[in-house]
Scaffold this motif. Sequence first.
Motif, PDB file in Angstrom:
ATOM      1  N   GLY A 187      69.593  75.359  28.178  1.00  0.00           N
ATOM      2  CA  GLY A 187      70.023  76.715  27.311  1.00  0.00           C
ATOM      3  C   GLY A 187      70.594  76.141  26.186  1.00  0.00           C
ATOM      4  N   ALA A 188      70.454  74.715  25.701  1.00  0.00           N
ATOM      5  CA  ALA A 188      70.776  74.606  24.357  1.00  0.00           C
ATOM      6  C   ALA A 188      70.000  75.053  23.362  1.00  0.00           C
ATOM      7  CB  ALA A 188      70.971  72.933  24.441  1.00  0.00           C
ATOM      8  N   ASP A 189      70.853  75.505  22.354  1.00  0.00           N
ATOM      9  CA  ASP A 189      70.049  76.201  21.039  1.00  0.00           C
ATOM     10  C   ASP A 189      69.493  75.183  20.223  1.00  0.00           C
ATOM     11  OD1 ASP A 189      70.365  79.127  21.908  1.00  0.00           O
ATOM     12  OD2 ASP A 189      72.266  78.447  21.939  1.00  0.00           O
ATOM     13  N   VAL A 190      70.585  74.171  19.650  1.00  0.00           N
ATOM     14  CA  VAL A 190      70.270  73.212  18.778  1.00  0.00           C
ATOM     15  C   VAL A 190      70.623  71.753  19.448  1.00  0.00           C
ATOM     16  CG1 VAL A 190      70.808  72.155  16.397  1.00  0.00           C
ATOM     17  CG2 VAL A 190      70.730  74.817  16.737  1.00  0.00           C
ATOM     18  N   VAL A 191      69.495  70.873  19.559  1.00  0.00           N
ATOM     19  CA  VAL A 191      69.661  69.773  20.045  1.00  0.00           C
ATOM     20  C   VAL A 191      69.931  68.434  18.988  1.00  0.00           C
ATOM     21  CG1 VAL A 191      68.610  67.876  21.845  1.00  0.00           C
ATOM     22  CG2 VAL A 191      68.431  70.496  22.159  1.00  0.00           C
ATOM     23  N   ILE A 192      70.705  67.711  18.941  1.00  0.00           N
ATOM     24  CA  ILE A 192      70.880  66.651  17.957  1.00  0.00           C
ATOM     25  C   ILE A 192      70.659  65.230  18.610  1.00  0.00           C
ATOM     26  CG2 ILE A 192      72.615  65.729  16.101  1.00  0.00           C
ATOM     27  CD1 ILE A 192      73.916  68.380  16.171  1.00  0.00           C
ATOM     28  N   ASP A 193      69.719  64.655  18.137  1.00  0.00           N
ATOM     29  CA  ASP A 193      69.437  63.090  18.614  1.00  0.00           C
ATOM     30  C   ASP A 193      70.513  62.428  17.724  1.00  0.00           C
ATOM     31  OD1 ASP A 193      68.930  60.740  19.242  1.00  0.00           O
ATOM     32  OD2 ASP A 193      66.721  60.839  18.629  1.00  0.00           O
ATOM     33  N   TYR A 194      71.726  62.075  18.376  1.00  0.00           N
ATOM     34  CA  TYR A 194      72.718  61.187  17.780  1.00  0.00           C
ATOM     35  C   TYR A 194      72.295  59.827  17.307  1.00  0.00           C
ATOM     36  CZ  TYR A 194      73.675  58.877  22.037  1.00  0.00           C
ATOM     37  OH  TYR A 194      73.732  58.351  23.491  1.00  0.00           O
ATOM     38  N   GLU A 195      71.323  59.325  17.971  1.00  0.00           N
ATOM     39  CA  GLU A 195      70.744  58.039  17.549  1.00  0.00           C
ATOM     40  C   GLU A 195      69.956  58.045  16.032  1.00  0.00           C
ATOM     41  OE1 GLU A 195      70.326  55.503  21.539  1.00  0.00           O
ATOM     42  OE2 GLU A 195      68.698  56.921  21.148  1.00  0.00           O
ATOM     43  N   LYS A 196      69.434  59.253  15.749  1.00  0.00           N
ATOM     44  CA  LYS A 196      68.723  59.354  14.728  1.00  0.00           C
ATOM     45  C   LYS A 196      69.300  60.131  13.492  1.00  0.00           C
ATOM     46  CE  LYS A 196      64.406  58.880  16.903  1.00  0.00           C
ATOM     47  NZ  LYS A 196      62.834  59.510  17.319  1.00  0.00           N
ATOM     48  N   GLU A 197      70.254  61.026  13.968  1.00  0.00           N
ATOM     49  CA  GLU A 197      71.116  61.918  12.690  1.00  0.00           C
ATOM     50  C   GLU A 197      72.518  62.055  13.040  1.00  0.00           C
ATOM     51  OE1 GLU A 197      70.410  66.237  10.569  1.00  0.00           O
ATOM     52  OE2 GLU A 197      69.707  65.816  12.534  1.00  0.00           O
ATOM     53  N   ASP A 198      73.094  61.827  12.020  1.00  0.00           N
ATOM     54  CA  ASP A 198      74.662  61.968  12.134  1.00  0.00           C
ATOM     55  C   ASP A 198      74.944  63.522  12.425  1.00  0.00           C
ATOM     56  OD1 ASP A 198      77.389  62.885  11.641  1.00  0.00           O
ATOM     57  OD2 ASP A 198      77.348  61.004   9.954  1.00  0.00           O
ATOM     58  N   TYR A 199      75.743  63.796  13.778  1.00  0.00           N
ATOM     59  CA  TYR A 199      75.877  65.061  13.919  1.00  0.00           C
ATOM     60  C   TYR A 199      76.650  65.967  13.114  1.00  0.00           C
ATOM     61  CZ  TYR A 199      80.738  64.129  15.526  1.00  0.00           C
ATOM     62  OH  TYR A 199      82.072  63.652  15.606  1.00  0.00           O
ATOM     63  N   VAL A 200      77.505  65.442  12.118  1.00  0.00           N
ATOM     64  CA  VAL A 200      78.370  66.083  11.229  1.00  0.00           C
ATOM     65  C   VAL A 200      77.209  66.772  10.102  1.00  0.00           C
ATOM     66  CG1 VAL A 200      79.851  66.093   9.588  1.00  0.00           C
ATOM     67  CG2 VAL A 200      80.495  64.860  11.644  1.00  0.00           C
ATOM     68  N   ASP A 201      76.347  66.098   9.708  1.00  0.00           N
ATOM     69  CA  ASP A 201      74.997  66.521   8.899  1.00  0.00           C
ATOM     70  C   ASP A 201      74.386  67.606   9.486  1.00  0.00           C
ATOM     71  OD1 ASP A 201      76.171  64.540   7.140  1.00  0.00           O
ATOM     72  OD2 ASP A 201      74.405  63.144   7.383  1.00  0.00           O
ATOM     73  N   ALA A 202      74.026  67.241  10.806  1.00  0.00           N
ATOM     74  CA  ALA A 202      73.239  68.345  11.428  1.00  0.00           C
ATOM     75  C   ALA A 202      73.925  69.532  11.731  1.00  0.00           C
ATOM     76  CB  ALA A 202      72.777  67.774  12.657  1.00  0.00           C
ATOM     77  N   ILE A 203      75.321  69.785  11.992  1.00  0.00           N
ATOM     78  CA  ILE A 203      75.869  70.826  12.281  1.00  0.00           C
ATOM     79  C   ILE A 203      76.172  71.615  10.776  1.00  0.00           C
ATOM     80  CG2 ILE A 203      78.238  71.909  12.847  1.00  0.00           C
ATOM     81  CD1 ILE A 203      76.427  71.151  15.422  1.00  0.00           C
ATOM     82  N   ILE A 204      76.394  70.877   9.808  1.00  0.00           N
ATOM     83  CA  ILE A 204      76.711  71.580   8.436  1.00  0.00           C
ATOM     84  C   ILE A 204      75.341  72.337   7.990  1.00  0.00           C
ATOM     85  CG2 ILE A 204      77.390  71.053   6.012  1.00  0.00           C
ATOM     86  CD1 ILE A 204      79.631  71.184   8.059  1.00  0.00           C
ATOM     87  N   ARG A 205      74.160  71.383   8.390  1.00  0.00           N
ATOM     88  CA  ARG A 205      73.068  72.279   7.939  1.00  0.00           C
ATOM     89  C   ARG A 205      72.689  73.279   8.647  1.00  0.00           C
ATOM     90  NH1 ARG A 205      70.257  68.140   9.447  1.00  0.00           N
ATOM     91  NH2 ARG A 205      69.120  69.223  11.472  1.00  0.00           N
ATOM     92  N   GLU A 206      72.859  73.403   9.900  1.00  0.00           N
ATOM     93  CA  GLU A 206      72.348  74.367  10.805  1.00  0.00           C
ATOM     94  C   GLU A 206      73.251  75.442  10.695  1.00  0.00           C
ATOM     95  OE1 GLU A 206      69.721  74.528  12.698  1.00  0.00           O
ATOM     96  OE2 GLU A 206      68.923  72.289  12.446  1.00  0.00           O
ATOM     97  N   THR A 207      74.663  75.338  10.337  1.00  0.00           N
ATOM     98  CA  THR A 207      75.204  76.627  10.430  1.00  0.00           C
ATOM     99  C   THR A 207      75.650  76.842   8.836  1.00  0.00           C
ATOM    100  OG1 THR A 207      77.424  75.174  10.290  1.00  0.00           O
ATOM    101  CG2 THR A 207      76.694  75.672  12.231  1.00  0.00           C
ATOM    102  N   ASP A 208      74.977  76.553   7.971  1.00  0.00           N
ATOM    103  CA  ASP A 208      74.995  76.700   6.246  1.00  0.00           C
ATOM    104  C   ASP A 208      76.347  76.470   6.028  1.00  0.00           C
ATOM    105  OD1 ASP A 208      72.398  77.638   6.289  1.00  0.00           O
ATOM    106  OD2 ASP A 208      72.901  79.734   6.784  1.00  0.00           O
ATOM    107  N   GLY A 209      77.039  75.473   6.455  1.00  0.00           N
ATOM    108  CA  GLY A 209      78.300  74.861   6.038  1.00  0.00           C
ATOM    109  C   GLY A 209      79.607  75.645   6.777  1.00  0.00           C
ATOM    110  N   ARG A 210      79.327  76.576   7.497  1.00  0.00           N
ATOM    111  CA  ARG A 210      80.309  77.343   8.314  1.00  0.00           C
ATOM    112  C   ARG A 210      81.179  76.216   9.206  1.00  0.00           C
ATOM    113  NH1 ARG A 210      81.713  79.879  12.908  1.00  0.00           N
ATOM    114  NH2 ARG A 210      82.930  81.500  12.754  1.00  0.00           N
ATOM    115  N   GLY A 211      80.324  75.631  10.041  1.00  0.00           N
ATOM    116  CA  GLY A 211      80.804  74.874  11.301  1.00  0.00           C
ATOM    117  C   GLY A 211      80.747  75.572  12.685  1.00  0.00           C
TER     118      GLY A 211
END
Length: 324
Positions: A187-211
Motif C-alpha cells: 500500500g505504499a504510495d511513494v517509494v524512495i530508493d535510498y541508494e539512488k536518491e536522497d530521501y529528503v530531496d524526494a519528500i520535499i519534491r513530492e510534498t511541494d515543500g510541505r513535508g
Amino acid sequence: MKAMTLKAFGGPDSFELRDVPKPVPRAGQVLVRVHATSINPLDYQVRRGDYPDLVQLPAITGHDVSGVVEEVGPGVTTFAPGDEVWYTPQIFDGPGSYAEYHVAAESIIGKKPPSLSHLEAASLTLVGGTAWEALVVRAALRVGESILVHGGAGGVGHVAIQLAKAMGAKVFTTVREANSEFVRSLGADVVIDYEKEDYVDAIIRETDGRGVDVVFDTIGGNTLSRSPDVLAQLGRVVTIVDIAQPQNVVQAWGKNASYHFVFTRQNRGKLDELRALVERGQLRPHVGAVYSLADIALAHARLESPNNGLQGKIAIAVEPSLIS
C-alpha cells in the motif's frame, strides 16, 4: 522440554539446545505449547550482550509466541486448554519463547486470528504491537495525514505501512530498489530508493515543500537529525531505535516538532486491535523465511547480516510439522 538456551553473550553460536523443566502455570497464568516464534533485532541485541544487566545467564530468550493453551492456572477465565493464542512475552521479565512451552500472564495473551497460520501470527506480535504503539498511541496519526516509514520492507516497517494505510494516511517509504514492488503491494504510495536518491530531496519534491506529518524511524543512523528537514509544521518523529543519534534540535524547534521514543509495552488490547485489522483484510504479516528451533543460530546470523535479502520477518517453527 527442549529450549534454545543462551549460554553466554556473543555471536549466533552462543545458543545451545537443552532439555529444561517444563514450566507450571501459577495463579493468573497460562501454559502455552509454542508452535512458532520469530526473530527480531531485539533478539540479536539481547544475544550479543547489549542489555547485560537485564538478562541473567543462562537464559531462554525470544519475544513472540503463537501456540495452543495447554493448561491454565487458578483464576484464569479467558482461556481454556485447546485455545489458539498469540502474544509477546514480558520483555526482560522471565524466560522467552525459544522453547516448546511458555508461561505468561493471562492479561497479555490474545486469541490468535484464525486466518493466520502460527508462523504468520508469531511474526506479528512484537512488530505489530510496536507499530501500533508508535503510530496510534504516540504519533496519533490521523486520516489524511502523511507519514515517512524508514525501512518499509523490514519486520516493523512492512507492518507500519499497512497500519498507516488502514488509518487513512498517505505513506512514503524508503527501501532498496529490489523491495520496491513488495512495499507497493502493501500500500505504499511513494517509494524512495535510498541508494539512488536522497530521501529528503524526494519528500520535499513530492510534498511541494510541505513535508510529512510523521516520520517513523526503524533504522537509526542519522534519521533523527535529518527528520526536521522533511517534517511539516507540528510534525511528529517516532523512533524505535535504541542507539544514540545526533539530533538537530534547533530546526525541530522551528517546526514545533515532537519526538517520541518507543519501547513497546505488552497488553491484550493491542493484540485485539491488530486481530481486527487482520480479520478485515487490512493487515497481514509477511514471512520471508522459516527456520527450525535447532537452527536459531542460522536465523540470527541471517537477520543480523546487512544484505540478507529478506522481506518481512524470519519465523521459527518450534513445532517441527510447520517446516514444509
